[in-house]
Design a protein around this motif. Sequence first.
Motif, short mmCIF file in Angstrom:
data_model
loop_
_atom_site.label_atom_id
_atom_site.label_comp_id
_atom_site.label_asym_id
_atom_site.label_seq_id
_atom_site.Cartn_x
_atom_site.Cartn_y
_atom_site.Cartn_z
N GLN A 42 3.27 2.82 -0.97
CA GLN A 42 3.71 2.82 -1.58
C GLN A 42 2.15 2.02 -2.12
O GLN A 42 2.28 2.49 -3.24
CB GLN A 42 4.36 0.94 -1.64
N ALA A 43 0.76 2.04 -0.79
CA ALA A 43 -0.40 1.75 -2.33
C ALA A 43 -1.30 3.00 -2.13
O ALA A 43 -1.22 3.09 -3.79
CB ALA A 43 -0.98 0.85 -1.18
N ALA A 44 -0.42 4.32 -1.86
CA ALA A 44 -1.05 4.99 -1.86
C ALA A 44 -0.45 6.24 -3.64
O ALA A 44 -0.85 7.03 -4.24
CB ALA A 44 -0.73 6.26 -0.66
N VAL A 45 1.28 5.28 -3.62
CA VAL A 45 1.90 6.24 -4.47
C VAL A 45 1.49 5.68 -5.75
O VAL A 45 1.10 6.43 -7.24
CB VAL A 45 3.42 6.45 -3.92
N THR A 46 1.69 3.95 -5.34
CA THR A 46 0.97 3.48 -6.85
C THR A 46 0.04 3.50 -7.84
O THR A 46 0.03 3.72 -8.55
CB THR A 46 1.34 1.56 -6.68
N GLY A 47 -1.14 3.69 -6.73
CA GLY A 47 -2.46 3.74 -7.35
C GLY A 47 -2.93 5.18 -8.08
O GLY A 47 -3.98 5.48 -8.08
#
Length: 680
Positions: free
Chosen positions: A405-410
Amino acid sequence: GSLLAHATQYTAGVRTERAYGPNLVAAIERAGWRPRALVRVADRGIESARLHSISEFVAYDGAPGETGSVLETSGSSGSTLSLPPSDLSLPSDPSPSSDLSQTETATNTAAIKTSSDSTATALARSAQTRIYAMIADDGSRYDVEMLDGDRQVPSVVQRLWRVVRLKGVGTRAEFSLKGATERTALMSFATTAAGVRTPRLLGMGMADDSAALVFEHLGAAVALRDISDDDLEGANGNSLMAEAWAQLLQAHAAGLAHHQLSPDVILVRGDQVWISGWEHGEIAASQLSKRLDLVQLLSLFALRVGPERALAGATQALPEPELAAIGPLLQTVALPAAMQSEVRAQRGLLPTLRKELAERLPETEGMSQAPQPLARFTPRTLIMLAITATAIVVAVTTVNFAQLQAAVTGANPRWVAIAFGFSMLTILGAALTLTSFTPNRIPLGKTVLAQLAGSFVALATPAGIGPAALNLRYLNRKGIPTSVGLAVVALMQTSQIVVTVVMLLVLSLSTGTGGLIMLPSATVLVALLLVLLVLVIMMLIPPVRAWVWSKIAPTLRQLWPRLSEMLSQPRRLALGLGGNLLMSFAYVMTFSGALHAFGYSMNLIDVAVIYLVGNTLGALIPTPGGLGGVEGALIAGLTAAGLPIVIATTVTLLFRLITYWARIPLGWLAMRALERHHEI
């Protein structure tokens, strides 16, 4: 509830309460008969059976499995008749209270021994129940079938499996012994009422957890399995087939279907054909059930007299619409279990039948190439379910959803979309390579779907193995022999390795020093040398070397002709290698896009070296899709290139999300599309 209870009984086991000895005799007497002698019929015949006069049988019956003494009985001619030990024990000195004299016992023994036992033996083979040859008090000969309660669970499981697996089969599984007995009686009475020649059921009786069914005995009849090939030649064989077709069609006219036609239920007496074993049949049968009977009888005769004669007999007995209808049903799954192994042993029998049937009926062109799906599911379906379940487990247990999720949202959405677009080009590159290396022309569109479906299969198989197996299956469906398909798949993978190595060498030289190409540690090198040494020693052992060669020789023999053919066709070779280059280049651009998505960039040559080295090393780990190994190798490469560990991890997770996890649902859809069109 009944299903769960029977499953528990089947798992835990039950204490048998079968009727033996006096209780067995009581069951037969309740059926309306008084036996004078009984012989247990084995599936090899009466020559190894056990006989007892009834008084001895009642007085000295023992538990199953006990061994008894040899009973010697002097016949009226003064000769001695020796019988083998019985599972119903007799003492060495029979009781003098017998109500049958020794002469009478010998007469009963000889009567059973000399009468035809082919039908009783065939009944023992087909019914898989206890069968007894009986002489009644009036001297008549009968066959007694014993249904045992503890045998109902396996029977129910077999019937339920057939009902669940096959479409349009309406047989009902009886859970109780009484229900199974009543069903057998109903089918027997219905068949007799329809005028079909079948051994008549004359009486039924129960005792303990067993039911006795008394059938008339066909004294001079012989089962089809026991008829020699010579007796099936010429007019005799043709007449036999015509009679069998006539009896089956008469049953169908009355709405009856048999479901289990095998060489043991077709009985021949003189110029008449009788059909036994109706206990698995169906009343008010559907059209599909009747046609499955036709398929079974046609396949049965094809096994004995060959496809051409069997089709000639069927053509004379059946109208053209029925012949055209059974063509797509000629499949192994439509046959009884007893016949399936025989049909598989004669490879190509059913395809030959379909082909010759299509030639006899030219208006049904294409029938042999389009079998009608009969099974609700196939082994391939079970494999798909297993892969899907594995995919769910792997996704739930190995994915760090918080990091994803962090990789996608950032990430920058525009670069994520660009990276995903390049990742889909890898599918096109693999499809171009496969179509170029395949000797026959195959459609590019469906080949692209097959490569995309490989992304789904890779979730449950080590890197490269699942997609290779799927490609082989796809080529087989396109008419490519397995040996040639193996060579094509091997050539495809070999060319990819060659292209990767060449790219690494060229890119390493392009960096000036090749600094990004690092040798493994001394420990790893020693381990690799030890493994190599063990392999060399094993190959020095002749049996091991012969076994390895037997496994790889067929593929190598096909690989060299394919390679020679490709070298003689520069255009196709260039297109195949170009597909490999496109696949590698697209992966490199996807990796670079993942870097740009977080605002980082590197020299494209360095990115290519990191990806090629990391992916190659990571794929050596035998996990589904190289999980763990690829991620670790790519993170190590980016870190060695100067990126912070946090950024390297995030970039790698985004790259794997795009090239691995995001393809899984697309691969599943591609797999379903190919299955619907029978492409895999």
